[in-house]
Design an enzyme around this catalytic site. Structure first.
Site, mmCIF file in Angstrom:
data_model
loop_
_atom_site.group_PDB
_atom_site.id
_atom_site.type_symbol
_atom_site.label_atom_id
_atom_site.label_comp_id
_atom_site.label_asym_id
_atom_site.label_seq_id
_atom_site.Cartn_x
_atom_site.Cartn_y
_atom_site.Cartn_z
ATOM 1 N N ASP A 95 -6.847 -13.982 -1.526
ATOM 2 C CA ASP A 95 -5.934 -13.784 -0.387
ATOM 3 C C ASP A 95 -5.234 -15.067 0.069
ATOM 4 O O ASP A 95 -4.716 -15.127 1.199
ATOM 5 C CB ASP A 95 -6.682 -13.123 0.775
ATOM 6 C CG ASP A 95 -6.825 -11.622 0.541
ATOM 7 O OD1 ASP A 95 -5.909 -11.033 -0.071
ATOM 8 O OD2 ASP A 95 -7.840 -11.044 0.959
ATOM 9 N N ASP A 156 -4.126 -4.935 -3.333
ATOM 10 C CA ASP A 156 -3.639 -5.854 -2.294
ATOM 11 C C ASP A 156 -3.123 -7.175 -2.889
ATOM 12 O O ASP A 156 -2.269 -7.846 -2.315
ATOM 13 C CB ASP A 156 -4.746 -6.186 -1.279
ATOM 14 C CG ASP A 156 -5.657 -5.012 -0.951
ATOM 15 O OD1 ASP A 156 -5.808 -4.121 -1.803
ATOM 16 O OD2 ASP A 156 -6.224 -4.983 0.151
HETATM 17 N N1 GLY Z 1 -6.483 -6.793 2.040
HETATM 18 C C1 GLY Z 1 -7.489 -6.103 2.746
HETATM 19 C C2 GLY Z 1 -6.961 -5.001 3.560
HETATM 20 O O1 GLY Z 1 -5.809 -4.604 3.426
HETATM 21 O O2 GLY Z 1 -7.714 -4.514 4.384
#
Ligand code: GLY
Length: 374
Positions: A95, A156
């Site tokens: 992330d 994601d």
């Molecule tokens: N990337 C984690 C979520 O969207 O909760």
């Protein structure tokens, strides 16, 4: 029709500004994630948490559009705090795009601060180091409830790839972009189903790269359609198209967007999973805002005849949020209500910071105030 939308967006942007002027003063030195009794919490002590870039990103959007110093100084404070995360190997997961594009890359874009550029490149190098050459995917997390997860990738991650594209653009070294494209190609095959819906998690054998299977992740179950994941796919593939010009990413984004549009309920309010049990009133306003950003991005690249579909779908999502799920009380910190973290969580329908970020970004896109950070 579009003129009215522009006016609506300008008025909504000004309402966001009025709220943020107040909440930014109340929230100096905080990195908000959730809202407790109308007041942002503070994630500064959990510095590697994946959402810690969103408030900074929102502050940069506001600073770029309206110029108040408090937005810039608070965003810089968050960026400095995030250095602790850059120095924590186990705190660094996939992330990094969410964390450093919306803070350091934004700062670098606006001010050319060399320290911000350095952070962007360090974060990109770490993200590139998560690439698994056997399966051609970027590993998502470092742990998941004690389970081994070297072979897990999640949809994601499409939103983190722009950090790699930007690193190549900045350095002239194509390796970052090659890794991003390799992951996007894998994701298009392994995550996106024929009808445009997507899996949340795909497990690969980390040694051979073979696909083992899909998991429900934050959605209802394997094979279901977690709505925020659909949003990540729509916007993420659109961004890969924007950075590479590769038509197959735009096609994939459009397929996911058409699927999402076909599932929007009459109310315009988005459930946590499109396969959600009908009696549940769980919503995910964040999914609506992210999907709207993706639709508005796709709108830029399609033919005149296609444009109105993506534009109108985004407007339905955004106007519904504005009318039914925005909290315009100046004494409440959050803007959007009714987000959700995961289908199987006990708690639903509460504000989450990334809902505010993507709602703001979408509104600013519409009225030409956006600071593009991806
Ligand atoms: N990337 C984690 C979520 O969207 O909760």
């Amino acid at each position: 029709m579009y003129g009215n939308d522009h006016e609506w967006a300008n008025q909504t942007a000004d309402k966001i500004y009025e709220k943020m002027k107040m909440s930014a003063r109340r929230s100096e030195n905080k990195i908000p994630y959730l809202t407790v009794n109308g007041i942002f919490d503070d994630c500064s002590d959990n510095i590697s948490w994946w959402t810690n870039g969103f408030y900074g990103g929102q502050l940069w959007q506001l600073y770029s559009a309206y110029g108040d110093e408090i937005f810039r100084s608070s965003a810089e404070d968050i960026e400095n705090k995030l250095d602790k995360s850059l120095m924590d190997y186990m705190g660094m997961d996939h992330d990094s795009g969410f964390k450093w594009l919306l803070t350091s890359a934004a700062n670098y874009k606006l001010t050319k601060n060399p320290e911000s550029k350095n952070r962007v490149l360090l974060a990109a190098a770490n993200l590139a180091g998560r690439f698994n050459p056997a399966g051609k995917f970027i590993r998502a997390w470092n742990s998941w409830g004690g389970e081994r997860n070297e072979g897990w990738a999640i949809i994601d991650c499409m939103m983190n790839l722009p950090l790699l594209y930007r690193a190549s653009e900045e350095t002239g070294d194509p390796r970052f972009s090659q890794i991003a494209r390799a992951h996007a190609d894998t994701a298009a095959k392994a995550f996106v189903r024929e009808n445009g819906s997507v899996n949340h998690i795909v497990r690969f054998d980390p040694d051979t790269g073979e696909v083992i299977g899909a998991m429900g992740g934050q959605g209802k179950e394997a094979g279901s359609s977690w709505t925020r994941g659909q949003g990540w796919a729509i916007y993420g593939f659109a961004l890969s198209f924007r950075h590479t010009g590769d038509e197959k990413y735009l096609e994939t984004a459009k397929r996911s967007a058409r699927y999402f549009a076909s599932c929007i309920p009459e109310s315009g309010l988005i459930p946590v999973d499109f396969c959600q049990d009908k009696e549940l009133d769980w919503e995910d306003s964040t999914a609506a805002a992210i999907a709207a950003c993706g639709m508005l991005e796709i709108e830029k690249y399609v033919t005149e005849t296609e444009k109105s579909f993506y534009h109108e779908t985004a407007m339905k999502l955004l106007k519904t949020l504005e009318e039914k799920r925005c909290n315009w009380d100046l004494n409440t910190d959050n803007i959007l209500e009714n987000g959700s973290v995961a289908y199987h969580d006990e708690k639903h329908n509460f504000p989450i910071i990334y809902g505010d970020y993507f709602f703001t970004e979408a509104v600013f896109k519409l009225c030409g105030k956006e600071l593009f950070m991806w």
